[in-house]
Design an enzyme around this catalytic site. Structure first.
Site, short mmCIF file in Angstrom:
data_model
loop_
_atom_site.label_atom_id
_atom_site.label_comp_id
_atom_site.label_asym_id
_atom_site.label_seq_id
_atom_site.Cartn_x
_atom_site.Cartn_y
_atom_site.Cartn_z
CG ASN A 87 -1.89 1.26 1.29
OD1 ASN A 87 -2.37 2.46 -0.02
ND2 ASN A 87 -2.73 1.59 2.11
NE ARG A 107 -6.50 1.44 -0.25
CZ ARG A 107 -6.48 2.57 0.48
NH1 ARG A 107 -4.59 3.19 0.97
NH2 ARG A 107 -7.15 3.43 0.33
CG HIS A 123 -12.52 3.48 3.22
ND1 HIS A 123 -13.34 4.62 3.60
CD2 HIS A 123 -11.46 3.49 3.03
CE1 HIS A 123 -12.72 4.57 4.53
NE2 HIS A 123 -11.46 4.78 3.61
NE ARG A 174 -9.77 12.23 3.70
CZ ARG A 174 -9.85 10.91 3.30
NH1 ARG A 174 -10.76 10.88 3.40
NH2 ARG A 174 -8.41 10.33 3.03
CD GLU A 230 -8.81 -1.15 4.05
OE1 GLU A 230 -9.23 -0.06 3.13
OE2 GLU A 230 -8.58 -0.83 5.24
#
Length: 403
Positions: free
Chosen positions: A12, A96, A185, A246, A389
């Site tokens: 990743n 990823r 996601h 965010r 993940e």
């Protein structure tokens, strides 16, 4: 292409970091894991945990110039444990990739054409895809003979119907600039929705689930019979729930107002909404543990931030209940979802008429296992399902190269 080994290295790659895990796909065992931070700085750090040997983690500090140097350092750490990139047991490297647009709906073997298409998507993922591309190029240079697979965050959400994915703007403009809801996601939402069905003893095709991935980045999805039909993040990961830094949903005209009245530039507004908003903008902290501590001490600003966070969460639970028509389960996952019992309790409080409730004693249990936290009488199961993940990426990668 058929895999000869059973191991998959998951990478990743961020703009200044590389997270990695090496897994053996015979049983999903993690053999090693680590993180390279602050790439390109004098204070770079590599933290490596040799899980296969049970040895203590190793940390090294010093300048790591670029991603090539970072991956070479990772390879050296793996080699020290007898798990090097030259091992015949290594079947593939799974990457990823945050944005796959509409073209990539499943894990994809990387070649020149695939890499070009990922590059074409940089304008809709300027913070993420360039780093992912750098990681891919570096890994391919180190092992050009090894299958490399891209697993896309957006892929799980490509099953959304057009009426959920389209924004209500001029169609020609939207199509010309690829403006639509993509969602993110996806590997987490896919993994957790399947695990939730298994927890209920059912096939994913029989279950409707609302998945709440609550970390520093947060997103919700409505999953009907194993397929995503709606999700909270949109063209970018900015839309939707209140997050660590965010804003989530906001009136688009706020950006025009800030430009005209406050004289802020596009970049300044971008930074405000992505890095200085959400929980940290509301109360100065984006760590839910610290926010809860401050609330317990009577901090009103922290309490308001928490209430705004929960209010948005409830709105999405209600909206996705309407979208699905029938909800079998609500699943909390990721750092906050898995560990913050007060968030789970508050998000479901008052939704009894919708069939949702949380048992206080079950909710207080800390565990790394999937579990139900709803009372037996609840019509809708409320679950905590730890996400994985890396395992999802490894499984998708290995399934492709061993097919």
């Amino acid at each position: 292409m058929t895999a000869t080994g059973t191991r998959v290295l998951v990478l990743n790659s961020g703009s200044s970091s590389v997270k990695y895990q090496l897994l053996d796909m015979t049983d999903g065992t993690r053999l090693a894991a680590g993180l390279v931070e602050r790439i390109g700085e004098e204070t770079s750090r590599l933290t490596h945990t040799p899980l296969a040997t049970g040895s203590d983690k190793r940390e090294t500090e010093g300048p790591i110039a670029d991603h090539e140097a970072a991956l070479k350092a990772v390879a050296a750490e793996l080699s020290a444990d007898g798990l090097g990139l030259d091992s015949p047991q290594l079947a593939a490297i799974g990457h990823r990739v945050v944005h796959g647009g509409l073209k990539f709906t499943e894990p994809t073997l990387i070649d020149h054409a695939v890499l070009q298409e990922i590059e074409r998507l940089v304008p809709v993922a300027p913070l993420h895809n360039p780093a992912n591309i750098t990681g891919i190029r570096t890994a391919r240079a180190l092992r050009p003979d090894l299958p490399q697979v891209a697993v896309f965050d957006t892929a799980f959400h490509t099953t959304m119907p057009e009426h959920a994915a389209r924004y209500a703007i001029d169609v020609e403009t939207a199509d010309a600039h690829r403006i639509r809801r993509y969602g993110f996601h996806g590997t987490s939402h896919a993994y957790v929705s399947r695990k939730t069905a298994a927890l209920l003893g059912k096939d994913p095709s029989e279950v409707n689930v609302i998945v709440l991935h609550l970390g520093n980045g947060a997103s919700a999805s409505a999953v009907a019979g194993g397929s995503c039909v709606d999700t909270s993040m949109g063209l970018t990961p900015l839309e939707g729930l209140v997050m660590g830094t965010r804003s989530g949903d906001i009136d688009p005209a706020v950006t025009f107002h800030l430009k005209r009245v406050a004289g802020m530039s596009t970049d300044e507004i971008d930074t405000l909404l992505n890095k200085k908003s959400g929980l940290i903008g509301l109360c100065g902290d984006n760590d839910m543990r610290e926010i809860r501590r401050r609330i317990d001490e009577g901090d009103e600003r922290a309490a308001l931030a928490f209430d705004i966070y929960i209010h948005r969460l409830k709105k999405y639970i209600g909206a996705y209940s309407a979208v699905l028509g029938r909800v079998d389960a609500v699943a909390f996952t990721a750092g906050v979802g898995e560990n913050a019992a007060p968030v789970r309790e508050a998000a479901v409080a008052g939704l009894e008429e919708m069939g949702m409730a949380v048992d206080a004693s079950l909710n207080a249990v800390r565990s790394g296992e999937p579990r139900l936290i709803s009372p037996e009488y609840a019509r809708v199961a409320v679950a905590v399902v730890p996400t994985d993940e890396e395992l999802e990426i490894a499984q998708q990668t290995y399934a492709l190269v061993s097919a």
